[in-house]
Design a protein around this motif. Structure first.
Motif, PDB file in Angstrom:
ATOM      1  N   TYR A   1      23.370  54.544 -26.506  1.00 14.78           N
ATOM      2  CA  TYR A   1      24.138  54.389 -25.260  1.00 14.78           C
ATOM      3  C   TYR A   1      23.461  53.371 -24.339  1.00 14.78           C
ATOM      4  N   VAL A   2      22.138  53.503 -24.171  1.00 14.06           N
ATOM      5  CA  VAL A   2      21.382  52.584 -23.311  1.00 14.06           C
ATOM      6  C   VAL A   2      21.449  51.159 -23.867  1.00 14.06           C
ATOM      7  N   THR A   3      21.374  51.031 -25.191  1.00 13.86           N
ATOM      8  CA  THR A   3      21.465  49.705 -25.822  1.00 13.86           C
ATOM      9  C   THR A   3      22.808  49.057 -25.484  1.00 13.86           C
ATOM     10  N   THR A   4      23.876  49.837 -25.522  1.00 10.09           N
ATOM     11  CA  THR A   4      25.202  49.317 -25.148  1.00 10.09           C
ATOM     12  C   THR A   4      25.220  48.877 -23.687  1.00 10.09           C
ATOM     13  N   LEU A   5      24.669  49.712 -22.812  1.00  8.00           N
ATOM     14  CA  LEU A   5      24.635  49.362 -21.388  1.00  8.00           C
ATOM     15  C   LEU A   5      23.815  48.094 -21.153  1.00  8.00           C
ATOM     16  N   ARG A   6      22.755  47.931 -21.921  1.00  7.09           N
ATOM     17  CA  ARG A   6      21.932  46.723 -21.792  1.00  7.09           C
ATOM     18  C   ARG A   6      22.732  45.475 -22.156  1.00  7.09           C
ATOM     19  N   ARG A   7      23.663  45.667 -23.060  1.00 10.44           N
ATOM     20  CA  ARG A   7      24.470  44.523 -23.496  1.00 10.44           C
ATOM     21  C   ARG A   7      25.548  44.198 -22.453  1.00 10.44           C
ATOM     22  N   VAL A   8      26.206  45.225 -21.914  1.00  9.20           N
ATOM     23  CA  VAL A   8      27.350  44.973 -21.012  1.00  9.20           C
ATOM     24  C   VAL A   8      26.990  45.008 -19.526  1.00  9.20           C
ATOM     25  N   GLY A   9      25.906  45.692 -19.184  1.00 15.14           N
ATOM     26  CA  GLY A   9      25.517  45.834 -17.780  1.00 15.14           C
ATOM     27  C   GLY A   9      25.998  47.159 -17.198  1.00 15.14           C
ATOM     28  N   LEU A  10      25.374  47.539 -16.080  1.00 14.45           N
ATOM     29  CA  LEU A  10      25.716  48.780 -15.379  1.00 14.45           C
ATOM     30  C   LEU A  10      25.817  48.443 -13.894  1.00 14.45           C
ATOM     31  N   ASP A  11      26.991  48.681 -13.309  1.00 10.37           N
ATOM     32  CA  ASP A  11      27.205  48.457 -11.877  1.00 10.37           C
ATOM     33  C   ASP A  11      27.435  49.811 -11.207  1.00 10.37           C
ATOM     34  N   VAL A  12      26.629  50.125 -10.203  1.00  7.03           N
ATOM     35  CA  VAL A  12      26.723  51.426  -9.525  1.00  7.03           C
ATOM     36  C   VAL A  12      26.877  51.206  -8.025  1.00  7.03           C
TER      37      VAL A  12
END
Length: 262
Positions: free
Chosen positions: A20-31
């Motif tokens: 899951y974290v690897t995917t977020l690293r690829r697409v980014g996380l905006d909070v």
């Protein structure tokens, strides 16, 4: 991250959370944190401000491209009743855009004085609308809004909020909520007890019914937004809950481990 240790976080890249974290690293996380800035919320804003650096640092250790933004809302003046003199700027909604810099958001929070909000309901609709429409979200990033407050929206705004939240979720966004009414209730009772009797309160009374409205409305917003609603008391760390909700409640154990020492 090393394949085994997850960079000292105690999970492996092969685990479900690692993937899951690897995917977020690829697409980014905006909070985006959308916070009620009316009178009773000052201590909550102060805690957020003090610990925001640690929150952003932990989030970016997991996802280096994670960004943070904030929206502060109060309430519209439906009538011209004069309340206590204002210490800060008069506003309905203010915001600071999504950024890689926790310091920028910290500066924004430092400029917010919690005041106003004479009646019970607040401008939740305007806060959420601003977060969705004014902040510059990345198209592919995981988009998370976390609403933090202690008052429900205006009843007349509820249908518009439902539509707004449904559209946000349909576009791939998530909304979670943090209800701080239990904390404010405890704070108020302890303070009152010290003032009246000069002693520490041993037992807080049950949460008043009017606060249960907040649980209900925040619960509904989170369910419709595909997120989670949590209530916090004086013992709970706000930033720990924010971190868990930024990644998703299903990863609570892993995220709590990553956030140790915050």
């Amino acid at each position: 991250f090393g394949g085994g240790g997850g960079g000292g976080f105690g999970f492996s890249l092969g685990s479900a959370f690692g993937k899951y974290v690897t995917t977020l690293r690829r697409v980014g996380l905006d909070v985006a944190i959308v916070i009620d800035a009316t009178g009773s919320m000052q201590n909550v804003i102060d805690e957020l401000k003090e610990r925001l650096d640690a929150f952003v640092a932990t989030m970016q250790r997991l996802v280096p491209t994670a960004r943070i933004g904030a929206v502060a809302y109060r309430d519209r003046d439906d009538d011209e009743v004069a309340t206590a003199p204002r210490k800060g700027e008069d506003f309905l909604v203010r915001w600071t855009d999504l950024t890689f810099s926790g310091k920028k958001v910290q500066g924004f929070l430092s400029s917010i004085v919690a005041e106003g909000g004479g009646d019970w309901e607040e401008a939740v609709l305007q806060g959420l609308t601003t977060a969705m429409r004014q902040l510059k979200w990345r198209a592919d990033a995981k988009k998370v809004i976390i609403l933090v407050g202690s008052s429900p929206p205006h009843a007349a705004d509820v249908p518009a909020i439902r539509t707004l939240v449904a559209n946000w979720r349909a576009a791939g966004g998530v909304i979670s909520t943090i209800d701080v009414s239990q904390r404010l209730h405890e704070e108020h009772e302890r303070k009152l007890n010290r003032w009246l009797y000069g002693t520490e309160l041993t037992k807080v009374s049950p949460l008043p019914d009017f606060y249960k409205q907040v649980q209900q409305s925040f619960g509904e917003i989170a369910r419709a937004g595909g997120g989670t609603s949590v209530g916090i008391d004086q013992e709970d760390l706000l930033v720990r809950q924010l971190l868990i909700l930024a990644f998703g409640k299903q990863w609570e154990k892993e995220v709590a481990r990553a956030g140790r020492g915050m």
